[in-house]
Design a protein around this motif. Structure first.
Motif, short mmCIF file in Angstrom:
data_model
loop_
_atom_site.label_atom_id
_atom_site.label_comp_id
_atom_site.label_asym_id
_atom_site.label_seq_id
_atom_site.Cartn_x
_atom_site.Cartn_y
_atom_site.Cartn_z
N LEU A 14 0.88 -1.18 0.00
CA LEU A 14 0.00 0.00 0.00
C LEU A 14 0.91 1.23 0.00
N TYR A 15 1.65 1.37 -1.10
CA TYR A 15 2.73 2.37 -1.16
C TYR A 15 2.25 3.82 -1.04
N LYS A 37 -9.14 -3.08 2.14
CA LYS A 37 -8.74 -2.38 3.36
C LYS A 37 -9.73 -1.26 3.68
N ALA A 38 -10.14 -0.52 2.65
CA ALA A 38 -11.09 0.58 2.88
C ALA A 38 -12.39 0.05 3.47
N GLN A 68 -6.28 -2.70 -7.57
CA GLN A 68 -6.78 -1.90 -6.45
C GLN A 68 -7.63 -2.72 -5.49
N VAL A 69 -7.64 -4.05 -5.69
CA VAL A 69 -8.47 -4.91 -4.84
C VAL A 69 -8.03 -4.81 -3.37
N ALA A 126 -10.00 6.37 -0.35
CA ALA A 126 -8.82 5.51 -0.44
C ALA A 126 -8.22 5.54 -1.85
N GLY A 127 -8.83 6.32 -2.75
CA GLY A 127 -8.29 6.43 -4.10
C GLY A 127 -8.64 5.25 -4.99
N VAL A 128 -9.70 4.52 -4.64
CA VAL A 128 -10.11 3.37 -5.46
C VAL A 128 -11.01 3.87 -6.60
#
Ligand code: ADP
Ligand code: ASP
Ligand code: MG
Length: 418
Positions: A60-61, A330-331, A324-325, A290-292
Motif C-alpha cells: 500500500l505504497y 482495506k477501505a 486496487q483490490v 482511499a483512491g479506489v
C-alpha cells in the motif's frame, strides 16, 4: 515559426536505434520549417519495471514515492532524444516536468494539469533552438513534489503542450498506424479508421482502448487540438494515420463504431449490507477517499429482501481495477471497524474483463444491446455485470473469453466493412 507537437510512445523509443528513427522524423519536420516540441515516453517496459519495483517494496505504497520512482523512465529518454538530435546537428534541449514547470495538482499517480508556463521554452526557441524535448507523463505539484498523470499519460502531456503553445497539430506516433475499430492485436479483422469523433474516442479510451489516454482526448476536444495517431515505423505524411475530430467532419456513420476491452478488472461484492438510506454513501465514500477507482456498480436485491422494511438486506457489487483490490478491501474493513457499514463477506473475483461497444449512432438506434447479448450468448459467454450509457454498452465477463468476445462483437456489428 509554426510549431508541431510530436509524441513518441514507449515502443517508438524502445532502444537507441528507435530513438534515432524517431529523431529522423523530427528532423524532417524541422527541415520543413517547424519548431518542434517532442514529448517522449519511457522506453517500452521501463515504466512497468519501475512500478514493479515500487509494488515489490510496499504493497500500500505512498503515492508520492511511486511518482518519484516512475518519473525516472521518461527522464532518460528525454535526455537521449535531445542528445540524438544534437548529433544530427539540430539544436535541441531536454526538459523534465519540474523544469518547464508543468504544474499539476497533487493527486499523485493521477495528477491533472494546472498550468504550463511557456516562458522557458519560448526563450530557448528565441535563442535558436529548434526542438524542445519534454519528458511525458510527469509534472510537479504546488508542494514541489514530482507527480505523474496516470498510465499512458504522455499522450495527455502532448495534447496539453499543443494547446498551451498553439501547435498546428499534435501527432501521436505509436506502434500501430492509426486508430482501429478495435485493437488490431486481438482482432485481425480490425479496420483502420480515417477519422473518429472526439466523443467516440473518448468512450473507447475510457473503456480501455489504450491507443490514447482518455484525458488527452478530453483536452483535445476542449482546446480544439488537431490530434492525429500515426505509425512511427512507417513513412508518414500530413495525411497518414487517423484524425480525431468533430462529429460533423465525419461522413461514415455506423451504429457501433468500435469495440474496446479492459483486461485487468475485478468484481467485488459486499454480501448482505443493510438496505437503508445512506449505505451506498457509506461504502463508496471510503472507497473514493482511499483512491479506489470504482467503475460499474450494481445493487442486487437479495432474496431475503422484499421492499425496504427494517432489517432488509442487499448485496452491493462493484468493479475496480484488479490492482486496487487490496486497497478496496482495506477501505471496506476500515469502514466496518469504524461502524460505518456492516457486511457478511467481501468476495473478490479477480478473473474478469470488461468488453464494450461504442457508437454515436446508438443515441438514435434501438436493439444494440439485444444484438450484443445475442452475439455473446452464441459464443456461450456468460455476462456478469452490464452497464450502459448514451453511446456505449459494457459487460463484465470471464477474462478467458475476452478476445473471443471482442471478435464476436466485431463480427456481429460488421465493423470490418466500411
Ligand atoms: P505507446 O507506447 O505508443 O503510447 P500504447 O501501447 O499505449 O502505445 O498504445 C498503442 C496500442 O494500443 C496498440 O499497440 C494497440 O495494441 C492498442 N490499441 C487498443 N485499441 C486500439 C484501437 N482501437 N486502435 C489502435 N490501437 C489500439
Ligand atoms: N511511460 C508511461 C506509461 O507507460 C507513460 C506513457 O507511456 O504514456 O504509462
Ligand atoms: Mg500509450
Amino acid at each position: 515559426m509554426p510549431l508541431l507537437v510530436m509524441k513518441f510512445g514507449g515502443t517508438s523509443v524502445a532502444d537507441l536505434s528507435r530513438i534515432e528513427n524517431a529523431a529522423k522524423k523530427v528532423q524532417r519536420e524541422v527541415a520543413r520549417g517547424y519548431d518542434v516540441i517532442v514529448i517522449v515516453s519511457a522506453m517500452s517496459g521501463e515504466t512497468n519495471k519501475l512500478v514493479s519495483f515500487v509494488e515489490g517494496t510496499s504493497k500500500l505504497y505512498d503515492a508520492r514515492e511511486y511518482d518519484a520512482v516512475v518519473t525516472a523512465g521518461e527522464n532518460v529518454t528525454a535526455g537521449l532524444m535531445a542528445l540524438r538530435l544534437q548529433e544530427m546537428g539540430i539544436p535541441a534541449r531536454s526538459w523534465q516536468g519540474w523544469q518547464v514547470p508543468i504544474n499539476t495538482t497533487s493527486a499523485h499517480g493521477s495528477a491533472r494539469f494546472v498550468s504550463i508556463p511557456r516562458d522557458h521554452i519560448d526563450q530557448k526557441f528565441a535563442e535558436g533552438f529548434k526542438v524542445a524535448v519534454v519528458a511525458g507523463f510527469q509534472g510537479v505539484s504546488a508542494e514541489g513534489r514530482l507527480t505523474t498523470l496516470g498510465r499512458g499519460g504522455s499522450d495527455t502531456t502532448a495534447v496539453a503542450f499543443a494547446a498551451a503553445f498553439g501547435a498546428e497539430r499534435c501527432d501521436i506516433y505509436t506502434d500501430v498506424d492509426g486508430i482501429y475499430t478495435t485493437d488490431p492485436r486481438i482482432a485481425s479483422k480490425a479496420r483502420k479508421l480515417e477519422k473518429i469523433a472526439f466523443e467516440e474516442m473518448l468512450e473507447l479510451a475510457s473503456l480501455g482502448a489504450k491507443v490514447l489516454q482518455t484525458r488527452s482526448v478530453e483536452l483535445a476536444m476542449r482546446y480544439k487540438v488537431r490530434l492525429r495517431v500515426l505509425s512511427s515505423f512507417e513513412d508518414t505524411d500530413e495525411n497518414s494515420g487517423t484524425l480525431v475530430c468533430d462529429e460533423e467532419e465525419i461522413m461514415e456513420s455506423k451504429v457501433v463504431s468500435g469495440v474496446a476491452y479492459s483486461r485487468d478488472e475485478a468484481k467485488m461484492t459486499l454480501v448482505t449490507v443493510e438496505d437503508r438510506p445512506g449505505v451506498a454513501s457509506a461504502i463508496f465514500g471510503p472507497l473514493a477517499e482511499a483512491g479506489v477507482n470504482v467503475d460499474m456498480i450494481v445493487q442486487n436485491i437479495s432474496e431475503k429482501n422484499y421492499g425496504s422494511h427494517p432489517g432488509a438486506v442487499t448485496d452491493m457489487t462493484f468493479s475496480v481495477p484488479v490492482n486496487q483490490v487490496a486497497r478496496a478491501q482495506k477501505a471496506m474493513e476500515d469502514a466496518r471497524s469504524a461502524g460505518l457499514i456492516n457486511y457478511d463477506e467481501l468476495v473478490a473475483d479477480t478473473e474478469v474483463a470488461k468488453v464494450s461497444v461504442v457508437g454515436i449512432g446508438m443515441r438514435s438506434q434501438v436493439g444494440v444491446a439485444a444484438k450484443m447479448f445475442q452475439a455473446l450468448s452464441s459464443e456461450n459467454i456468460n455476462i456478469k455485470v452490464i452497464a450502459t450509457s448514451e453511446i456505449k454498452i459494457s459487460v463484465l465477463i470471464d477474462r478467458k473469453y475476452m478476445e473471443l468476445a471482442v471478435q464476436a462483437l466485431h463480427d456481429a456489428f460488421e465493423l470490418d466493412k466500411a
